[in-house]
Design an enzyme around this catalytic site. Sequence first.
Site, PDB file in Angstrom:
ATOM      1  N   ARG A  66      12.247  32.755  -6.935  1.00 25.30           N
ATOM      2  CA  ARG A  66      12.384  33.934  -7.811  1.00 25.30           C
ATOM      3  C   ARG A  66      11.642  35.156  -7.274  1.00 25.30           C
ATOM      4  NH1 ARG A  66      15.490  30.959  -8.792  1.00 25.30           N
ATOM      5  NH2 ARG A  66      15.997  29.861 -10.700  1.00 25.30           N
ATOM      6  N   SER A  69      14.275  33.357 -18.714  1.00 24.75           N
ATOM      7  CA  SER A  69      13.047  32.542 -18.648  1.00 24.75           C
ATOM      8  C   SER A  69      11.836  33.440 -18.428  1.00 24.75           C
ATOM      9  CB  SER A  69      13.136  31.544 -17.487  1.00 24.75           C
ATOM     10  OG  SER A  69      14.115  30.585 -17.778  1.00 24.75           O
ATOM     11  N   GLU A  99       7.780  34.847 -14.608  1.00 26.01           N
ATOM     12  CA  GLU A  99       9.003  35.217 -13.882  1.00 26.01           C
ATOM     13  C   GLU A  99       9.408  36.638 -14.278  1.00 26.01           C
ATOM     14  OE1 GLU A  99      12.092  32.248 -13.727  1.00 26.01           O
ATOM     15  OE2 GLU A  99      13.655  33.782 -13.756  1.00 26.01           O
TER      16      GLU A  99
HETATM   17  C1  LIG Z   1      20.126  35.331 -21.018  1.00 25.37           C
HETATM   18  C2  LIG Z   1      19.513  35.411 -19.632  1.00 25.37           C
HETATM   19  C3  LIG Z   1      19.701  34.371 -18.742  1.00 25.37           C
HETATM   20  C4  LIG Z   1      19.143  34.434 -17.456  1.00 25.37           C
HETATM   21  N1  LIG Z   1      19.343  33.381 -16.613  1.00 25.37           N
HETATM   22  C5  LIG Z   1      18.813  33.435 -15.376  1.00 25.37           C
HETATM   23  C6  LIG Z   1      19.016  32.360 -14.453  1.00 25.37           C
HETATM   24  O1  LIG Z   1      19.698  31.380 -14.739  1.00 25.37           O
HETATM   25  N2  LIG Z   1      18.448  32.458 -13.236  1.00 25.37           N
HETATM   26  C7  LIG Z   1      17.713  33.540 -12.852  1.00 25.37           C
HETATM   27  O2  LIG Z   1      17.233  33.584 -11.706  1.00 25.37           O
HETATM   28  N3  LIG Z   1      17.492  34.568 -13.705  1.00 25.37           N
HETATM   29  C8  LIG Z   1      18.027  34.548 -14.945  1.00 25.37           C
HETATM   30  N4  LIG Z   1      17.798  35.577 -15.802  1.00 25.37           N
HETATM   31  C9  LIG Z   1      16.921  36.690 -15.407  1.00 25.37           C
HETATM   32  C10 LIG Z   1      17.644  37.888 -14.768  1.00 25.37           C
HETATM   33  O3  LIG Z   1      18.965  37.971 -15.234  1.00 25.37           O
HETATM   34  C11 LIG Z   1      17.659  37.848 -13.253  1.00 25.37           C
HETATM   35  O4  LIG Z   1      16.352  37.868 -12.738  1.00 25.37           O
HETATM   36  C12 LIG Z   1      18.456  39.015 -12.668  1.00 25.37           C
HETATM   37  O5  LIG Z   1      18.709  38.748 -11.310  1.00 25.37           O
HETATM   38  C13 LIG Z   1      17.756  40.367 -12.793  1.00 25.37           C
HETATM   39  O6  LIG Z   1      18.684  41.369 -12.438  1.00 25.37           O
HETATM   40  P1  LIG Z   1      18.605  42.845 -13.036  1.00 25.37           P
HETATM   41  O7  LIG Z   1      19.639  43.672 -12.351  1.00 25.37           O
HETATM   42  O8  LIG Z   1      18.686  42.837 -14.505  1.00 25.37           O
HETATM   43  O9  LIG Z   1      17.161  43.296 -12.560  1.00 25.37           O
HETATM   44  P2  LIG Z   1      16.047  44.083 -13.394  1.00 25.37           P
HETATM   45  O10 LIG Z   1      15.555  43.239 -14.510  1.00 25.37           O
HETATM   46  O11 LIG Z   1      16.549  45.442 -13.746  1.00 25.37           O
HETATM   47  O12 LIG Z   1      14.920  44.203 -12.286  1.00 25.37           O
HETATM   48  C14 LIG Z   1      14.202  43.064 -11.849  1.00 25.37           C
HETATM   49  C15 LIG Z   1      13.341  43.463 -10.646  1.00 25.37           C
HETATM   50  O13 LIG Z   1      14.196  43.757  -9.546  1.00 25.37           O
HETATM   51  C16 LIG Z   1      13.926  45.068  -9.040  1.00 25.37           C
HETATM   52  N5  LIG Z   1      15.198  45.625  -8.579  1.00 25.37           N
HETATM   53  C17 LIG Z   1      16.364  45.704  -9.260  1.00 25.37           C
HETATM   54  N6  LIG Z   1      17.322  46.256  -8.492  1.00 25.37           N
HETATM   55  C18 LIG Z   1      16.739  46.551  -7.294  1.00 25.37           C
HETATM   56  C19 LIG Z   1      17.212  47.147  -6.082  1.00 25.37           C
HETATM   57  N7  LIG Z   1      18.478  47.575  -5.948  1.00 25.37           N
HETATM   58  N8  LIG Z   1      16.334  47.294  -5.054  1.00 25.37           N
HETATM   59  C20 LIG Z   1      15.046  46.876  -5.175  1.00 25.37           C
HETATM   60  N9  LIG Z   1      14.550  46.302  -6.300  1.00 25.37           N
HETATM   61  C21 LIG Z   1      15.390  46.143  -7.350  1.00 25.37           C
HETATM   62  C22 LIG Z   1      13.349  45.832 -10.229  1.00 25.37           C
HETATM   63  O14 LIG Z   1      12.573  46.932  -9.813  1.00 25.37           O
HETATM   64  C23 LIG Z   1      12.530  44.743 -10.895  1.00 25.37           C
HETATM   65  O15 LIG Z   1      11.280  44.594 -10.260  1.00 25.37           O
HETATM   66  C24 LIG Z   1      18.365  35.554 -17.089  1.00 25.37           C
HETATM   67  C25 LIG Z   1      18.190  36.606 -17.996  1.00 25.37           C
HETATM   68  C26 LIG Z   1      18.760  36.552 -19.256  1.00 25.37           C
HETATM   69  C27 LIG Z   1      18.563  37.706 -20.198  1.00 25.37           C
END
Ligand SMILES: Cc1cc2nc3c(=O)[nH]c(=O)nc-3n(C[C@H](O)[C@H](O)[C@H](O)COP(=O)(O)OP(=O)(O)OC[C@H]3O[C@@H](n4cnc5c(N)ncnc54)[C@H](O)[C@@H]3O)c2cc1C
Length: 289
Positions: free
Chosen positions: A164, A213, A283
């Site tokens: 992660r 999570s 996480e």
């Molecule tokens: C219902 C639910 C289920 C989920 N299930 C899972 C799962 O099964 N497995 C899992 O791993 N995660 C899961 N997640 C967590 C989450 O969806 C993941 O971590 C996802 O990949 C985050 O993507 P995001 O675009 O929303 O990033 P954000 O939450 O917007 O950002 C997360 C981090 O990434 C950085 N970031 C985002 N985009 C960029 C970019 N282009 N360049 C550099 N840095 C960047 C941000 O600055 C921040 O530090 C879940 C979340 C929810 C709400």
Amino acid sequence: MIKGRVLFDAPMRKFTSIKVGGPADSLLFPTNVEELRKVVRYATRKDIPFLILGRGTNLVIRDKGIRGWVISLTQGMKRVQMEGEIVEAEAGLSLQRLVQFTIQKGLTGFEPFFGIPGTVGGGLAMNAGAWGAELKDLLLSITLMKEDGEVVERSRGRLNFSYRSLTLPSSWIILKGRFQLRRGKKEEILERVKSYSEMRKRTQPLDYHSAGSIFKNPEEGPAGKWIEEAGLKGFRMGQAMISDLHANFIINLGKATAEQVINLMEWVEKRIYEETGISLEREVRVVGE
Ligand SMILES: Cc1cc2nc3c(=O)[nH]c(=O)nc-3n(C[C@H](O)[C@H](O)[C@H](O)COP(=O)(O)OP(=O)(O)OC[C@H]3O[C@@H](n4cnc5c(N)ncnc54)[C@H](O)[C@@H]3O)c2cc1C
């Protein structure tokens, strides 16, 4: 400076899945690499701190919000293309759209990621994963923008991925990823997607706002198991509650504040440490002030 939208005092609870967080000074939506470069160079020159926002599905933003700029790539930088079994996707594309695209094209590999919300950029930054698979497993390379606007490509072997996490200088921005997939049988791909999707629906509180999570799984076993065994399911601080369905999820019952969510996280950390000696590692990322 850019054609894309700019919002001032943008209420960040509207841009995160757990729906908490105060205002960001500015929220910018550059629509292409050139606009992003202008934004990043300006911010670097003027010493304005910036945060890249995906879909905010792994973020808890504090109640006083974010000083500086928040930059979202979700308004324009979301193209996807394929060449043979290689797929290239821009960072602002939703991970779900990417998974669906590959399924339509009869490519296999992305099925375990079906149901993970967020963007391709956020998924790579977090090395998102499920059911034993991680995004890095399919990755060939990432294209990045540095704080001076220079664009570089890095192959997977030169990137520091772990569970992660992808360790990068904090001001570097993921622009796109190239992934290696394989041809598969569409019916079998759909069958796998269906079973992953059903498992997710059965085990996660998808009817509530959450950030997924909260804690990473420690070596000693799933974080949710430890939280459940400590009897903490259903525990509330204000409108933030430990899910009855999945103890590693904190859900927003409607009007939770970031403070309530963070207090609940800290309380869980303390209780689990006292009862088991395990230090849970977060996480979700807590940002802002
Ligand atoms: C219902 C639910 C289920 C989920 N299930 C899972 C799962 O099964 N497995 C899992 O791993 N995660 C899961 N997640 C967590 C989450 O969806 C993941 O971590 C996802 O990949 C985050 O993507 P995001 O675009 O929303 O990033 P954000 O939450 O917007 O950002 C997360 C981090 O990434 C950085 N970031 C985002 N985009 C960029 C970019 N282009 N360049 C550099 N840095 C960047 C941000 O600055 C921040 O530090 C879940 C979340 C929810 C709400």
